[in-house]
Design a protein around this motif. Structure first.
Motif, PDB file in Angstrom:
ATOM      1  N   ASP A   1      47.689  32.323  34.362  1.00  0.00           N
ATOM      2  CA  ASP A   1      47.176  32.564  35.522  1.00  0.00           C
ATOM      3  C   ASP A   1      47.257  33.327  36.487  1.00  0.00           C
ATOM      4  O   ASP A   1      46.795  34.303  37.903  1.00  0.00           O
ATOM      5  CB  ASP A   1      46.372  30.984  35.958  1.00  0.00           C
ATOM      6  CG  ASP A   1      46.481  30.259  35.192  1.00  0.00           C
ATOM      7  OD1 ASP A   1      45.324  30.475  34.109  1.00  0.00           O
ATOM      8  OD2 ASP A   1      46.201  29.115  35.340  1.00  0.00           O
ATOM      9  N   GLU A   2      48.409  34.603  36.572  1.00  0.00           N
ATOM     10  CA  GLU A   2      48.401  35.219  37.891  1.00  0.00           C
ATOM     11  C   GLU A   2      47.868  36.551  38.204  1.00  0.00           C
ATOM     12  O   GLU A   2      47.707  37.313  38.708  1.00  0.00           O
ATOM     13  CB  GLU A   2      49.626  36.289  37.321  1.00  0.00           C
ATOM     14  CG  GLU A   2      51.135  36.264  37.952  1.00  0.00           C
ATOM     15  CD  GLU A   2      52.287  36.851  37.868  1.00  0.00           C
ATOM     16  OE1 GLU A   2      52.890  37.010  38.047  1.00  0.00           O
ATOM     17  OE2 GLU A   2      53.114  36.361  37.026  1.00  0.00           O
ATOM     18  N   TRP A   3      46.513  36.898  37.059  1.00  0.00           N
ATOM     19  CA  TRP A   3      45.727  37.895  37.215  1.00  0.00           C
ATOM     20  C   TRP A   3      44.380  36.812  37.882  1.00  0.00           C
ATOM     21  O   TRP A   3      43.177  37.550  37.980  1.00  0.00           O
ATOM     22  CB  TRP A   3      45.650  38.961  36.403  1.00  0.00           C
ATOM     23  CG  TRP A   3      46.489  39.225  36.483  1.00  0.00           C
ATOM     24  CD1 TRP A   3      47.625  39.812  36.781  1.00  0.00           C
ATOM     25  CD2 TRP A   3      46.362  40.950  35.207  1.00  0.00           C
ATOM     26  NE1 TRP A   3      48.143  41.039  36.873  1.00  0.00           N
ATOM     27  CE2 TRP A   3      47.206  41.611  35.514  1.00  0.00           C
ATOM     28  CE3 TRP A   3      45.244  40.760  34.055  1.00  0.00           C
ATOM     29  CZ2 TRP A   3      47.862  42.885  34.422  1.00  0.00           C
ATOM     30  CZ3 TRP A   3      45.162  42.369  33.568  1.00  0.00           C
ATOM     31  CH2 TRP A   3      46.823  43.574  33.570  1.00  0.00           C
ATOM     32  N   TRP A   4      44.236  35.394  37.867  1.00  0.00           N
ATOM     33  CA  TRP A   4      42.859  34.869  38.398  1.00  0.00           C
ATOM     34  C   TRP A   4      42.446  35.432  40.319  1.00  0.00           C
ATOM     35  O   TRP A   4      43.518  35.049  40.703  1.00  0.00           O
ATOM     36  CB  TRP A   4      43.606  33.770  38.033  1.00  0.00           C
ATOM     37  CG  TRP A   4      42.691  32.384  38.576  1.00  0.00           C
ATOM     38  CD1 TRP A   4      41.908  31.997  39.421  1.00  0.00           C
ATOM     39  CD2 TRP A   4      41.352  32.311  37.581  1.00  0.00           C
ATOM     40  NE1 TRP A   4      40.913  30.908  39.734  1.00  0.00           N
ATOM     41  CE2 TRP A   4      40.096  31.265  38.410  1.00  0.00           C
ATOM     42  CE3 TRP A   4      41.001  32.321  36.846  1.00  0.00           C
ATOM     43  CZ2 TRP A   4      39.297  30.827  37.457  1.00  0.00           C
ATOM     44  CZ3 TRP A   4      40.050  32.802  36.320  1.00  0.00           C
ATOM     45  CH2 TRP A   4      38.732  31.677  37.181  1.00  0.00           C
ATOM     46  N   ASP A   5      41.402  35.086  40.123  1.00  0.00           N
ATOM     47  CA  ASP A   5      40.988  35.455  41.388  1.00  0.00           C
ATOM     48  C   ASP A   5      39.916  34.042  41.560  1.00  0.00           C
ATOM     49  O   ASP A   5      39.542  33.863  40.981  1.00  0.00           O
ATOM     50  CB  ASP A   5      39.867  36.555  41.708  1.00  0.00           C
ATOM     51  CG  ASP A   5      39.295  37.234  43.224  1.00  0.00           C
ATOM     52  OD1 ASP A   5      39.021  35.798  43.361  1.00  0.00           O
ATOM     53  OD2 ASP A   5      39.107  38.346  43.207  1.00  0.00           O
ATOM     54  N   ASP A   6      40.331  32.884  42.557  1.00  0.00           N
ATOM     55  CA  ASP A   6      39.431  31.971  42.986  1.00  0.00           C
ATOM     56  C   ASP A   6      38.232  32.771  43.221  1.00  0.00           C
ATOM     57  O   ASP A   6      37.116  31.412  43.249  1.00  0.00           O
ATOM     58  CB  ASP A   6      39.841  31.639  44.658  1.00  0.00           C
ATOM     59  CG  ASP A   6      41.205  30.940  43.744  1.00  0.00           C
ATOM     60  OD1 ASP A   6      41.136  30.818  42.944  1.00  0.00           O
ATOM     61  OD2 ASP A   6      42.060  30.473  44.837  1.00  0.00           O
ATOM     62  N   SER A   7      37.849  33.475  43.529  1.00  0.00           N
ATOM     63  CA  SER A   7      36.013  33.981  43.524  1.00  0.00           C
ATOM     64  C   SER A   7      35.600  33.894  42.576  1.00  0.00           C
ATOM     65  O   SER A   7      34.473  33.300  42.511  1.00  0.00           O
ATOM     66  CB  SER A   7      35.766  35.357  43.710  1.00  0.00           C
ATOM     67  OG  SER A   7      36.249  36.485  42.826  1.00  0.00           O
TER      68      SER A   7
END
Length: 778
Positions: free
Chosen positions: A131-137
């Motif tokens: 999940d290191e490239w995950w964006d909460d948007s």
């Protein structure tokens, strides 16, 4: 002719025999090709949400072509594609409006997310966490979408976006399209002298992504086997498929006398390094054999090959507007990849064009090739084969024939994979409920009943509401009616009935006949609250399709159908039939012999329309048509002995069924006739008690049950009170006078009765078990 160099025997055999396959391969290929003639699994207005960090315009890279091709195939099969684009590749640098508009025109709906962080950062450790490239948007937007829409499936592209599945509801099929295996990718690049790029992770982290999905798509068999070794999530191979677009060779004067071999590739480092390595390996062989060959590179990779610019026998043409420009300018396509990940989209594309092709075996992993020249072991072997073809152009014919047969096998592979996936969608448990137009009436008890039924069914299946009557033209009426149902309901409208022009129904809809709706779902249940005319002409239904008919509702809205043969005709078409009524003494209905009758309350819980219980004390009387005079006298007595209460009201049978004796008294203000559902206005505010003169008559059961759900005492007068003779009148007087002082005990008993009758949802538990046994989730 210059003698050819020594070539491995398998390749030499390929040049002579055209193809070399084992009997097992032949049998497998024959089985695959047979699947092409089978009917495709089709979708009836399925809504599929697709999350992608990669754009679908322009389709100038393999991953873009893959996503575009998958979505277009789903559209072709009847699905609506709702595309959610997270602009990872463009991020903050630029967002080309023309390409965004093009993507919006490609799909049924398009959603552009904000990128609030840069994802191409170095990993915290040696490899990335999943999940290191995950964006909460992405999370925020998905939560908003899923609260307002029902999606049959959610396709997430790439494992590092798999956290998105955590925000999808349970009734949405979660599909992970992996594209590439990221486990060990850093080491693979390092082993080939390439610095790490893009995303790479470990097996335990990639397993997290797989476990979040309900179905995993691997792009080739080799990766599918790996995914199955680290996760129990079902995994199938979904190969890439391109539409067949034959391209004719157009030779330029400069190409005369030369064999033009070409490689098309994007600018990723794997393409660049392999192209450079092929030139290094091939040029000495071409020079030694004196073969008239030109190596032509096309695509964005040319920008990263400046060291090859101007080299004799090598051409760098750069990007082209369409790939057709590349294919018509080469005689032979080469795919000289000694290492890579995923499926080679460029190879599948070449097969779709009908071009002859020579490749290394690694480059065509996952593609059911039949020609040995598609399985070269080294770049030197590719170069030797190209030299052979340069001296004997007739061999291009055999390669072209092999391209055609390989493309047919790839098409068959893709068809099987799509059919397998869509079978999971069409066999999702589905309740098709026929609904009366009264559903759109304000404060309708019928609509409340439908809501309660849907709230039960949605835990077991999706629900399709079927309408065969005109829908309201008022947009607000539509939105209000379907409010809160969009996440677990769909609407099907009979042919010829259209929603307001250019307006939304407020939730997903499709126009189709009831026959087509039932046929679209492999595990359907038909739930009848309205008997549509089309039902009487359905073909014999398969055993997998059970029928449930709510007779109590038909008795309210379509009483004429219960007196004829309509129910018998309907039930004869189904092998498993359950007739539902709310009262054990309800009059029998003519139906198929194998139909069973069960008693299920009208309500699952107290309906919302009873929530307003503030008002003056008031008593209702339930009376049959032949009891109107008695009820009127009793109401007069109530008014006389309890002047502080509001005037008593009398509820009688349908006006159309009233006898000639009672017709004259219907004008009195306290008497209320009409349909059962029309009487529910009398329950606001709630009465303090109900006197039931009918002897528990079935016709009043829904009304009576509604009162009991609200814990209103339903009181039976003393036995034998059925005339207006003096002894009876004295009994009535005593009964009426005592009503006030005994009201508290009556109310307390009503509260106990309500819990004992309905506390365990008696009857509805039977429905739950019946439907869930037939329609088990995945």
């Amino acid at each position: 002719m210059i003698p050819r160099a020594e070539v491995p025997s398998t390749l030499a055999a390929g040049s002579a025999d055209g193809e070399a396959t084992s009997p097992a391969d032949d049998a497998l290929h024959a089985e695959l090709l047979a699947r092409l003639s089978e009917p495709e699994v089709q979708l009836l207005g399925a809504d599929i949400l697709v999350l992608s960090p990669t754009p679908t315009a322009p389709t100038d890279q393999g991953n873009r072509k893959r996503i575009y091709a998958v979505c277009k195939e789903l559209q072709r099969r009847g699905a609506r594609i709702h595309f959610v684009f997270y602009p990872q590749e463009w991020w903050f640098d630029f967002l080309p409006d023309d390409l965004v508009r093009e993507m919006a025109s490609q799909w049924d709906s398009f959603h552009l997310l904000p990128a609030t962080r840069h994802t191409y950062t170095k990993p915290e450790g040696a490899d990335y966490h999943i999940d290191e490239w995950w964006d909460d948007s992405i999370r925020d937007y998905l939560q908003w979408l899923f609260k307002r829409n029902r999606f049959d499936a959610f396709i997430v592209n790439y494992a590092y976006m798999s956290k998105a599945f955590e925000y999808a509801p349970a009734n949405t099929l979660k599909i992970l399209d992996t594209h590439d295996k990221f486990t060990g990718r850093r080491q693979l690049l390092a082993d080939n002298g390439i610095a790490p790029e893009f995303f790479y992770t470990t097996a335990d982290q990639e397993a997290i992504a797989l476990n979040r999905a309900q179905l995993v798509w691997a792009i080739k068999d080799e990766e599918a086997e790996f995914y199955r070794s680290i996760s129990n999530t079902p995994c199938i191979t979904m190969p890439h498929i391109e539409p067949e677009t034959r391209v004719a060779r157009v030779r330029q004067p400069k190409d005369e006398g030369k064999l033009v071999i070409g490689m098309l590739g994007s600018g990723n480092v794997i393409n660049v390094n392999n192209a450079r390595a092929f030139v290094k390996a091939a040029m000495p062989i071409i020079a030694r054999r004196g073969a008239p060959i030109v190596i032509r590179f096309v695509g964005a990779m040319c920008r990263r090959l400046p060291d090859l610019e101007g080299m004799d026998g090598v051409e760098l043409l750069g990007p082209v507007d369409t790939t057709d420009e590349f294919y018509r300018d080469v005689d032979l396509v080469i795919v000289p990849l000694a290492f890579s990940t995923g499926l080679k989209i460029k190879a599948v594309e070449a097969f779709a064009t009908g071009m002859p092709l020579v490749a290394m075996g690694h480059a065509l992993e996952g593609i059911p090739t039949r020609h040995p020249w598609h399985q070269c072991q080294t770049m030197e072997e590719v170069a030797e084969v190209c030299c052979d073809v340069a001296f004997d152009r007739a061999q291009l014919d055999g390669l072209t024939e092999s391209t055609t047969s390989t493309y047919a096998l790839v098409r068959a592979q893709a068809k099987v994979a799509f059919d397998d996936t869509l079978h999971r969608l069409t066999h999702y448990p589905t309740v098709v409920m026929t609904v009366d137009r009264s559903f759109f009436e304000l404060d309708s008890p019928y609509r409340e009943h439908v809501f309660q039924t849907v709230n039960l069914m949605r835990h077991l299946s999706q629900v399709v509401l079927y309408f065969d009557q005109p829908l309201p033209a008022n947009q607000n009426a539509l939105f209000e009616a379907f409010h809160g149902m969009s996440t677990h309901c769909k609407v099907a409208v009979a042919p010829g009935l259209e929603a307001p022009k250019g307006r939304s129904l407020g939730l997903s809809s499709v126009q189709a006949s009831l026959k087509d709706v039932l046929a679209a779902y492999g595990r359907a249940t038909l739930w009848v609250t309205r008997l549509c005319a089309e039902m009487l002409h359905l073909p014999k239904q398969p055993a997998r399709l059970p029928l449930f008919v709510r007779l109590d509702i038909l008795r309210m809205f379509q009483p004429s159908v219960l007196g004829g043969d309509a129910v018998a005709k309907l039930t004869a078409q189904f092998q498993e039939v359950t007739l539902i009524d709310c009262h054990p003494l309800a009059p029998p209905v003519k139906a198929a012999e194998h139909a069973r009758v069960v008693n299920v309350p009208f309500w699952r819980w107290r309906p919302w329309l009873l929530n307003n219980d503030d008002g003056p004390h008031r008593v209702l009387l339930l009376a049959r048509d032949d009891q109107v005079e008695l009820a009127d006298v009793l109401a007069d007595a109530l008014d006389r002995f309890h002047p502080d209460w509001a005037p008593a009201q009398v509820v009688v049978g349908d006006l159309a069924q009233a006898g000639p004796t009672s017709m004259g008294v219907y004008a009195r203000a306290r008497l209320h006739a009409g349909t059962m559902l029309g009487r529910f206005g009398l329950l606001r505010p709630l009465p303090i008690a109900v006197l039931d003169l009918t002897g528990d008559a079935p016709d009043f059961e829904v009304f009576r049950e509604t009162l009991r759900r609200a814990q209103v005492p339903v009181i039976q007068p003393p036995q034998g009170v059925d005339s207006l003779e003096p002894p009876t009148l004295w009994q009535l007087a005593d009964f009426v006078m005592s009503l006030g002082r005994n009201l508290a005990s009556f109310t307390a008993q009503a509260q106990k009765d309500e819990k004992s009758r309905y506390g365990g949802d008696a009857g509805w538990n039977y429905i739950w078990k019946s439907v869930s046994v037939k329609n088990v989730l995945w």
